[in-house]
Design an enzyme around this catalytic site. Structure first.
Site, PDB file in Angstrom:
ATOM      1  N   SER A 148     -14.446  47.230  21.982  1.00  0.00           N
ATOM      2  CA  SER A 148     -13.663  47.319  20.754  1.00  0.00           C
ATOM      3  C   SER A 148     -14.233  48.418  19.879  1.00  0.00           C
ATOM      4  CB  SER A 148     -13.747  45.981  20.014  1.00  0.00           C
ATOM      5  OG  SER A 148     -13.408  46.135  18.642  1.00  0.00           O
ATOM      6  N   TYR A 161     -17.401  38.767  15.792  1.00  0.00           N
ATOM      7  CA  TYR A 161     -16.676  39.601  16.754  1.00  0.00           C
ATOM      8  C   TYR A 161     -17.418  40.918  16.971  1.00  0.00           C
ATOM      9  CZ  TYR A 161     -12.562  42.004  18.748  1.00  0.00           C
ATOM     10  OH  TYR A 161     -11.689  42.704  19.556  1.00  0.00           O
TER      11      TYR A 161
HETATM   12  P1  NAP Z   1      -5.624  38.150  22.723  1.00  0.00           P
HETATM   13  O1  NAP Z   1      -4.718  37.215  22.063  1.00  0.00           O
HETATM   14  O2  NAP Z   1      -6.977  38.272  22.125  1.00  0.00           O
HETATM   15  O3  NAP Z   1      -5.720  37.777  24.295  1.00  0.00           O
HETATM   16  C1  NAP Z   1      -6.857  37.255  24.802  1.00  0.00           C
HETATM   17  C2  NAP Z   1      -6.479  36.400  25.991  1.00  0.00           C
HETATM   18  O4  NAP Z   1      -7.663  35.729  26.422  1.00  0.00           O
HETATM   19  C3  NAP Z   1      -5.467  35.308  25.648  1.00  0.00           C
HETATM   20  O5  NAP Z   1      -4.612  35.046  26.727  1.00  0.00           O
HETATM   21  C4  NAP Z   1      -6.362  34.132  25.385  1.00  0.00           C
HETATM   22  O6  NAP Z   1      -5.779  32.878  25.526  1.00  0.00           O
HETATM   23  C5  NAP Z   1      -7.400  34.343  26.482  1.00  0.00           C
HETATM   24  N1  NAP Z   1      -8.616  33.551  26.246  1.00  0.00           N
HETATM   25  C6  NAP Z   1      -9.213  33.300  25.065  1.00  0.00           C
HETATM   26  N2  NAP Z   1     -10.276  32.518  25.245  1.00  0.00           N
HETATM   27  C7  NAP Z   1     -10.345  32.261  26.587  1.00  0.00           C
HETATM   28  C8  NAP Z   1     -11.227  31.493  27.416  1.00  0.00           C
HETATM   29  N3  NAP Z   1     -12.248  30.817  26.890  1.00  0.00           N
HETATM   30  N4  NAP Z   1     -10.987  31.448  28.741  1.00  0.00           N
HETATM   31  C9  NAP Z   1      -9.942  32.106  29.283  1.00  0.00           C
HETATM   32  N5  NAP Z   1      -9.067  32.848  28.562  1.00  0.00           N
HETATM   33  C10 NAP Z   1      -9.288  32.929  27.229  1.00  0.00           C
HETATM   34  O7  NAP Z   1      -4.925  39.530  22.779  1.00  0.00           O
HETATM   35  P2  NAP Z   1      -5.410  40.994  23.063  1.00  0.00           P
HETATM   36  O8  NAP Z   1      -5.307  41.715  21.771  1.00  0.00           O
HETATM   37  O9  NAP Z   1      -4.624  41.378  24.265  1.00  0.00           O
HETATM   38  O10 NAP Z   1      -6.984  40.994  23.432  1.00  0.00           O
HETATM   39  C11 NAP Z   1      -7.429  41.209  24.732  1.00  0.00           C
HETATM   40  C12 NAP Z   1      -8.838  41.767  24.639  1.00  0.00           C
HETATM   41  O11 NAP Z   1      -8.809  43.020  23.955  1.00  0.00           O
HETATM   42  C13 NAP Z   1      -9.789  40.871  23.839  1.00  0.00           C
HETATM   43  O12 NAP Z   1     -11.076  40.902  24.427  1.00  0.00           O
HETATM   44  C14 NAP Z   1      -9.845  41.577  22.474  1.00  0.00           C
HETATM   45  O13 NAP Z   1     -11.058  41.306  21.782  1.00  0.00           O
HETATM   46  C15 NAP Z   1      -9.768  43.009  22.907  1.00  0.00           C
HETATM   47  N6  NAP Z   1      -9.346  43.966  21.892  1.00  0.00           N
HETATM   48  C16 NAP Z   1      -8.145  43.811  21.269  1.00  0.00           C
HETATM   49  C17 NAP Z   1      -7.750  44.807  20.349  1.00  0.00           C
HETATM   50  C18 NAP Z   1      -6.450  44.727  19.622  1.00  0.00           C
HETATM   51  O14 NAP Z   1      -6.277  45.506  18.660  1.00  0.00           O
HETATM   52  N7  NAP Z   1      -5.533  43.867  20.006  1.00  0.00           N
HETATM   53  C19 NAP Z   1      -8.559  45.911  20.115  1.00  0.00           C
HETATM   54  C20 NAP Z   1      -9.794  45.999  20.765  1.00  0.00           C
HETATM   55  C21 NAP Z   1     -10.160  45.032  21.668  1.00  0.00           C
HETATM   56  P3  NAP Z   1      -5.284  32.143  24.176  1.00  0.00           P
HETATM   57  O15 NAP Z   1      -3.948  32.740  23.889  1.00  0.00           O
HETATM   58  O16 NAP Z   1      -5.251  30.677  24.488  1.00  0.00           O
HETATM   59  O17 NAP Z   1      -6.290  32.473  23.089  1.00  0.00           O
HETATM   60  C1  GCO Z   2      -9.775  43.361  13.171  1.00  0.00           C
HETATM   61  C2  GCO Z   2      -9.081  43.628  14.461  1.00  0.00           C
HETATM   62  C3  GCO Z   2      -9.969  44.472  15.360  1.00  0.00           C
HETATM   63  C4  GCO Z   2      -9.245  44.777  16.630  1.00  0.00           C
HETATM   64  C5  GCO Z   2     -10.056  45.593  17.557  1.00  0.00           C
HETATM   65  C6  GCO Z   2     -10.341  46.943  17.015  1.00  0.00           C
HETATM   66  O1  GCO Z   2      -9.630  42.243  12.643  1.00  0.00           O
HETATM   67  O2  GCO Z   2     -10.448  44.291  12.697  1.00  0.00           O
HETATM   68  O3  GCO Z   2      -8.712  42.434  15.117  1.00  0.00           O
HETATM   69  O4  GCO Z   2     -11.153  43.787  15.614  1.00  0.00           O
HETATM   70  O5  GCO Z   2      -8.894  43.630  17.283  1.00  0.00           O
HETATM   71  O6  GCO Z   2     -11.167  44.930  18.023  1.00  0.00           O
HETATM   72  O7  GCO Z   2     -10.881  47.723  18.057  1.00  0.00           O
END
Ligand code: NAP
Ligand code: GCO
Length: 267
Positions: A148, A161
């Site tokens: 992230s 986080y």
């Molecule tokens: P998300 O809603 O965070 O998706 C995460 C997925 O992981 C969901 O299906 C969630 O299920 C599942 N999960 C959570 N806890 C779990 C566990 N204990 N065992 C198995 N599965 C589990 O959506 P996302 O934004 O696509 O995030 C995916 C990854 O990208 C995460 O690691 C997040 O930190 C990272 N990320 C996201 C962003 C952003 O801007 N969206 C940016 C940087 C990094 P539930 O729906 O039940 O929670």
């Molecule tokens: C926040 C956001 C971020 C993004 C992502 C950024 O609350 O600042 O959720 O943490 O998810 O991780 O890279």
């Protein structure tokens, strides 16, 4: 010398994407499928797995879904063994499952802090530990940790986080250091601000119909002047999963529209 484009192919490879029912994980898996990979994913409950199976089917992908809480080491070990029996050994692991809790640190229970660390940092350790022995035995493997911007920067309310994602950056480097000699590459993918359910609260319309202040803030802070979409991650993830990146190890590839590079415009 000519470049062999088949280096980007995942034909014959099996990829496991944790939390891959929707969002970033789903997009990454879809890109892997387009490159020829067999797709396996898990999620935390049957409802989400079924939702994911339906979504993959609608995308023309015959995926394999498993219910598994990635923080449960025994369940993870059993899932990996079951995948090997049902499908094939895992060639590519994407540690995508994650949670976030946006709570001011002084108001955050330590149990909440620990829960975020458990899912976002300990679980990638558990998952990697489960697939590494087979990868060592087979002489190759790819591990991609979804990091992230908070692997680099902090902001209000995301202490747990940021700590987890910062730790995940160093776990990525350590897996590279310890297992690179077995032709195993472990890299991180660092999405910027991406339009998924996880960031929906930061984009929701205000009562008066105006855009969320954070939504506007991110667009101004991002040189691309937009939020990322899950599909923006497909190509970079494919690169890290393919033989084209066999000499790339311990790196974090940021897919952020330039936000980390940009100091920001004078107000
Ligand atoms: P998300 O809603 O965070 O998706 C995460 C997925 O992981 C969901 O299906 C969630 O299920 C599942 N999960 C959570 N806890 C779990 C566990 N204990 N065992 C198995 N599965 C589990 O959506 P996302 O934004 O696509 O995030 C995916 C990854 O990208 C995460 O690691 C997040 O930190 C990272 N990320 C996201 C962003 C952003 O801007 N969206 C940016 C940087 C990094 P539930 O729906 O039940 O929670
Ligand atoms: C926040 C956001 C971020 C993004 C992502 C950024 O609350 O600042 O959720 O943490 O998810 O991780 O890279």
């Amino acid at each position: 010398m000519a470049f062999d484009m088949s280096k980007f192919s995942l034909q014959g490879k099996t990829a496991l994407v944790t939390g891959g029912s929707y969002g970033i994980g789903f997009a990454i898996a879809t890109g892997f499928h387009a490159a020829g990979a067999t797709i396996v994913f898990n999620d935390i409950n049957q409802e989400l797995v079924d939702k994911g199976l339906k979504a993959y089917e609608e995308a023309g992908i015959c995926a394999h879904g498993y219910v598994c809480d990635v923080t449960d080491e025994e369940a993870v070990q059993k899932m990996i063994a079951q995948i090997e029996q049902d499908v094939a050994p895992v060639d590519i692991l994407v540690n995508n499952a994650g949670i976030i809790r946006r709570i001011p640190m002084t108001e955050m229970e330590s149990s909440e802090f620990r829960k975020v660390i458990d899912v976002d940092l300990v679980a990638p350790f558990i998952m990697a530990k489960a697939v590494l022995p087979g990868m060592i035995q087979r002489g190759h493997g790819k591990i991609i940790n979804i990091c992230s911007m908070m692997s680099e920067l902090g902001r209000e309310t995301v202490s747990a986080y940021a700590a987890a994602k910062g730790g995940l950056k160093m776990l990525t480097r350590n897996i590279c250091s310890e297992y690179g000699c077995y032709n195993i590459q472990c890299n991180g993918l660092g999405p910027g601000y991406i339009e998924t359910p996880q960031t929906a609260p930061l984009r929701e319309r205000q009562a008066d119909g105006s855009r969320h202040p954070f939504d506007q803030f991110i667009c101004v802070k991002t040189p691309a002047n937009r939020w990322g979409k899950p599909e923006d991650l497909m190509g970079p993830a494919l690169f890290l999963a393919s033989e084209a990146s066999d000499f790339v190890n311990g790196q974090i590839l940021y897919v952020d529209g330039g936000i980390l590079a940009y100091f920001g415009k004078q107000p």
